[in-house]
Design an enzyme around this catalytic site. Structure first.
Site, PDB file in Angstrom:
ATOM      1  N   HIS A   1      -4.636  29.630  43.655  1.00  0.00           N
ATOM      2  CA  HIS A   1      -5.073  30.945  43.194  1.00  0.00           C
ATOM      3  C   HIS A   1      -6.543  30.949  42.785  1.00  0.00           C
ATOM      4  O   HIS A   1      -7.208  31.980  42.880  1.00  0.00           O
ATOM      5  CB  HIS A   1      -4.187  31.370  42.018  1.00  0.00           C
ATOM      6  CG  HIS A   1      -4.425  32.761  41.539  1.00  0.00           C
ATOM      7  ND1 HIS A   1      -4.350  33.870  42.370  1.00  0.00           N
ATOM      8  CD2 HIS A   1      -4.747  33.249  40.301  1.00  0.00           C
ATOM      9  CE1 HIS A   1      -4.599  34.966  41.672  1.00  0.00           C
ATOM     10  NE2 HIS A   1      -4.852  34.616  40.418  1.00  0.00           N
TER      11      HIS A   1
ATOM     12  N   SER B   1      -7.941  38.381  41.513  1.00  0.00           N
ATOM     13  CA  SER B   1      -6.704  38.555  40.745  1.00  0.00           C
ATOM     14  C   SER B   1      -6.694  39.930  40.072  1.00  0.00           C
ATOM     15  O   SER B   1      -6.753  40.942  40.765  1.00  0.00           O
ATOM     16  CB  SER B   1      -6.558  37.402  39.749  1.00  0.00           C
ATOM     17  OG  SER B   1      -5.247  37.302  39.270  1.00  0.00           O
TER      18      SER B   1
END
Length: 262
Positions: A238, A88
């Site tokens: 994610h 990320s």
């Protein structure tokens, strides 16, 4: 004399260096399972990015400033070049380093993020974090209860609670620089503005159920990373490194063995 870096880190293993970079609101321990997996072959550095964990806070934490802090840390540790694994926000920082200072990046694994600008999508997280601070909580359970009013995913709440710390007076607050992250939120959502491509192989790992890497991002990925490879981890969102750690560690390990050790 090398300037002192604002970054704190932990280290494990022995061998060629690999630097792990966590995501927004996280800390170096978030990729702990990967660090332990790689430690058999590599010297693994797990960094707390500025404004996170136990690292110092910066007045401005754009991607360029975060990348610069990592490069200053590398100078301090006498690391000329290294492999990066970033999730990320950490992936964006790794990409920024690869594009702006390619001589410092041997290769990189980018976990579930693309080199593009993202629209705001953390409003509920910021609301939950602010509510904990304003609520004057006296326990982790109380903080979790308040956060559940804003966040429905228990995994996200538990992830954020890893950065909750107790002050000497018994009050609780966030270890990361919440106000600084809010102030720089637009800057870290941006994509890199360096147009010179990074020619060496880079692996992008996408969570199959995540919308962080989309088909429309492919053109930009290949513009900046023409030797990019993409792996999709099915049934993952994610937080792919936490949802299927054994598979994630295996994918990263195989890529580094092929592209970094040989």
């Amino acid at each position: 004399m090398v300037a002192k870096s604002p970054i704190r880190h932990s280290i494990t293993g022995a061998g060629p260096p690999v630097v792990l970079l966590h995501g927004l609101f996280g800390s170096g321990g978030n990729l702990g399972a990967l660090a332990r997996s790689l430690a058999e072959t590599y010297t693994v550095f797990s960094l707390d990015l500025p404004n996170h964990g136990r690292s110092e806070w910066l007045e401005e934490a754009t991607l360029a400033r975060l990348a610069g802090a990592v490069l200053k840390w590398m100078d301090q540790e006498k690391l000329i070049s290294t492999a990066f694994v970033g999730h990320s926000l950490g992936g964006k920082v790794a990409m920024e380093i690869a594009l702006s200072s390619p001589q410092r990046c041997a290769t990189a694994v980018i976990a579930d993020i693309a080199p593009v600008s993202y629209s705001p999508h953390h409003d509920s997280v910021f609301a939950a974090l602010d509510a904990v601070v304003s609520g004057g909580v006296k326990s982790r359970g109380e903080a979790a209860q308040i956060m559940s009013e804003y966040l429905k995913e228990e995994g996200v709440i538990q992830f954020l609670l890893m950065s909750l710390q107790r002050a000497p007076d018994g009050s609780y607050g966030w270890r990361f620089n919440l106000q600084g992250i809010k102030d720089d939120y637009q800057a870290v959502r941006a994509g890199p503005d360096v147009e010179r491509p990074f020619e060496r192989p880079v692996l992008f790992i996408k969570g199959g159920d995540s919308d962080y890497i989309l088909p429309e991002h492919t053109e930009r990925v290949l513009q900046l990373f023409p030797a990019a490879q993409v792996k999709v981890m099915l049934d993952c969102g994610h937080w792919l490194h936490a949802q299927q750690p054994a598979l994630f560690n295996s994918i990263v390990g195989r890529f580094l063995e092929r592209q970094y050790l040989t």
